[in-house]
Design a protein around this motif. Structure first.
Motif, mmCIF file in Angstrom:
data_model
loop_
_atom_site.group_PDB
_atom_site.id
_atom_site.type_symbol
_atom_site.label_atom_id
_atom_site.label_comp_id
_atom_site.label_asym_id
_atom_site.label_seq_id
_atom_site.Cartn_x
_atom_site.Cartn_y
_atom_site.Cartn_z
ATOM 1 N N TRP A 11 -7.846 -1.660 2.521
ATOM 2 C CA TRP A 11 -6.942 -0.655 1.959
ATOM 3 C C TRP A 11 -5.594 -1.272 1.597
ATOM 4 O O TRP A 11 -5.089 -1.069 0.485
ATOM 5 N N ILE A 12 -5.009 -2.058 2.522
ATOM 6 C CA ILE A 12 -3.686 -2.625 2.237
ATOM 7 C C ILE A 12 -3.779 -3.666 1.127
ATOM 8 O O ILE A 12 -2.870 -3.785 0.296
ATOM 9 N N ALA A 13 -4.881 -4.418 1.069
ATOM 10 C CA ALA A 13 -5.039 -5.422 0.012
ATOM 11 C C ALA A 13 -5.112 -4.747 -1.359
ATOM 12 O O ALA A 13 -4.449 -5.160 -2.307
ATOM 13 N N ARG A 14 -5.915 -3.678 -1.472
ATOM 14 C CA ARG A 14 -6.032 -2.970 -2.749
ATOM 15 C C ARG A 14 -4.724 -2.279 -3.107
ATOM 16 O O ARG A 14 -4.308 -2.267 -4.273
ATOM 17 N N ARG A 15 -4.056 -1.698 -2.111
ATOM 18 C CA ARG A 15 -2.808 -0.988 -2.375
ATOM 19 C C ARG A 15 -1.730 -1.938 -2.891
ATOM 20 O O ARG A 15 -1.023 -1.619 -3.858
ATOM 21 N N GLU A 16 -1.600 -3.108 -2.246
ATOM 22 C CA GLU A 16 -0.591 -4.067 -2.677
ATOM 23 C C GLU A 16 -0.860 -4.573 -4.071
ATOM 24 O O GLU A 16 0.043 -4.729 -4.894
ATOM 25 N N SER A 17 -2.141 -4.849 -4.363
ATOM 26 C CA SER A 17 -2.490 -5.354 -5.694
ATOM 27 C C SER A 17 -2.230 -4.318 -6.781
ATOM 28 O O SER A 17 -1.711 -4.630 -7.854
ATOM 29 N N ARG A 18 -2.577 -3.069 -6.497
ATOM 30 C CA ARG A 18 -2.347 -2.011 -7.497
ATOM 31 C C ARG A 18 -0.862 -1.736 -7.685
ATOM 32 O O ARG A 18 -0.394 -1.514 -8.792
ATOM 33 N N LYS A 19 -0.122 -1.737 -6.573
ATOM 34 C CA LYS A 19 1.305 -1.422 -6.651
ATOM 35 C C LYS A 19 2.055 -2.449 -7.482
ATOM 36 O O LYS A 19 2.981 -2.124 -8.220
ATOM 37 N N GLN A 20 1.642 -3.744 -7.371
ATOM 38 C CA GLN A 20 2.352 -4.797 -8.059
ATOM 39 C C GLN A 20 1.714 -5.141 -9.401
ATOM 40 O O GLN A 20 2.244 -5.962 -10.157
ATOM 41 N N GLY A 21 0.555 -4.544 -9.670
ATOM 42 C CA GLY A 21 -0.141 -4.845 -10.928
ATOM 43 C C GLY A 21 0.387 -4.028 -12.084
ATOM 44 O O GLY A 21 1.217 -3.161 -11.948
#
Length: 300
Positions: free
Chosen positions: A290-300
């Motif tokens: 969850w945190i990996a996907r969230r960080e990637s989406r937030k910064q993408g």
């Protein structure tokens, strides 16, 4: 207008790419450290723990020696020598406490105590490195820690006594060592940091190893050489992860090491994970994913 949007999105794409790579480097380091710790556990049961710690880092230096000779010592000269020395001294302090306690602390208790380090790292990153306190990262870390407790709680004995506090005292020292590593990545390359870590820890741990010295067998020498390769590779992966992203992003990923350890135990010793291990593993995997996907989406 589209050109402006494209130019503005480039830094965000780069940040997203760095975060994804940091998470992958962290995953790789976790797998390598499981191999390392499994081998060191066997060696520490056969030799004095202080001797084991000294030889592990000495072989870390030997593994890097061909690269140092090829590139020249100037390529491995640190920009911040005092920081490297302090990092080595603090890391050695944590190792000594850990080795003092490890014969007296049950495995489940040791696992639970060891996984407090990421929480200390996240707190220190906010206080000393001025990283933003992102609620989602703390939620992921706390959920991951709960997953660890689900795994180890059926076997927690509380029988470690004072040695449990000794082992717990090593966690903030390891956290401080990794925080210094993050600061050092601003001026030094990962391979430079890893070489100086091995040098410093080997030198600082030598006085503790000498009174308990016992010569390893040929098979044990080979095992230490393996530890040198795997440990050095693991620390390089870890340092690369620290260089690419905030430490609070990478720490929830560390809880996946418990899953790797369970699979390693199944493959090597035939230890079949129990129901609590599978449930806790799913909780850990869910929090880190969850945190990996969230960080990637937030910064993408």
């Amino acid at each position: 207008m589209s050109l402006g949007r494209t130019s503005l999105s480039l830094p965000r794409l780069a940040a997203a790419s760095d975060t994804a790579r940091a998470i992958l480097w962290m995953l790789a380091s976790g797998l390598l450290f499981i191999l390392l710790n499994g081998t060191l556990r066997l060696l520490a049961q056969q030799l004095d723990p202080f001797v084991t710690g000294f030889l592990r880092y000495s072989f870390g230096v030997l593994v890097m020696l061909p690269f140092i000779l090829r590139a020249g010592w100037a390529a491995y000269r640190p920009a911040n020598l005092s920081g490297q020395i302090w990092r080595g001294a603090i890391h050695t302090s944590g190792l000594l406490l850990w080795f003092i306690a490890v014969p007296h602390v049950p495995l489940a208790d040791m696992t639970a105590l060891g996984f407090t380090t990421p929480l200390f790292i996240m707190l220190g990153a906010v206080v000393f490195l001025r990283e933003r306190m992102v609620a989602a990262r703390w939620v992921a870390a706390l959920i991951g820690f709960c997953g660890v407790l689900i795994v180890v709680s059926p076997n927690l004995s509380g029988g470690a006594g004072a040695y449990g506090f000794v082992m717990l005292a090593s966690s903030p020292l390891f956290a401080a060592s990794f925080l210094i590593t993050k600061a050092l990545t601003r001026r030094d390359a990962p391979h430079v940091i890893v070489v100086w870590q091995s040098l410093a820890v080997a030198l600082f741990s030598l006085p503790f190893a000498l009174p308990h010295w016992d010569w390893p067998t040929p098979a044990q020498w080979a095992a230490f050489a393996f530890c040198g390769v795997v440990g050095t590779a693991g620390h390089i992966c870890l340092t690369r992860a620290f260089k690419l992203a905030d430490m609070s992003v990478t720490q929830p990923i560390k809880f996946l090491e418990l899953v790797w350890a369970s699979l390693f135990g199944l493959a090597v010793w035939g230890d079949v994970p129990g129901t609590a291990t599978w449930i806790g593993g799913l909780v850990i995997f869910a929090s880190t994913s969850w945190i990996a996907r969230r960080e990637s989406r937030k910064q993408g």
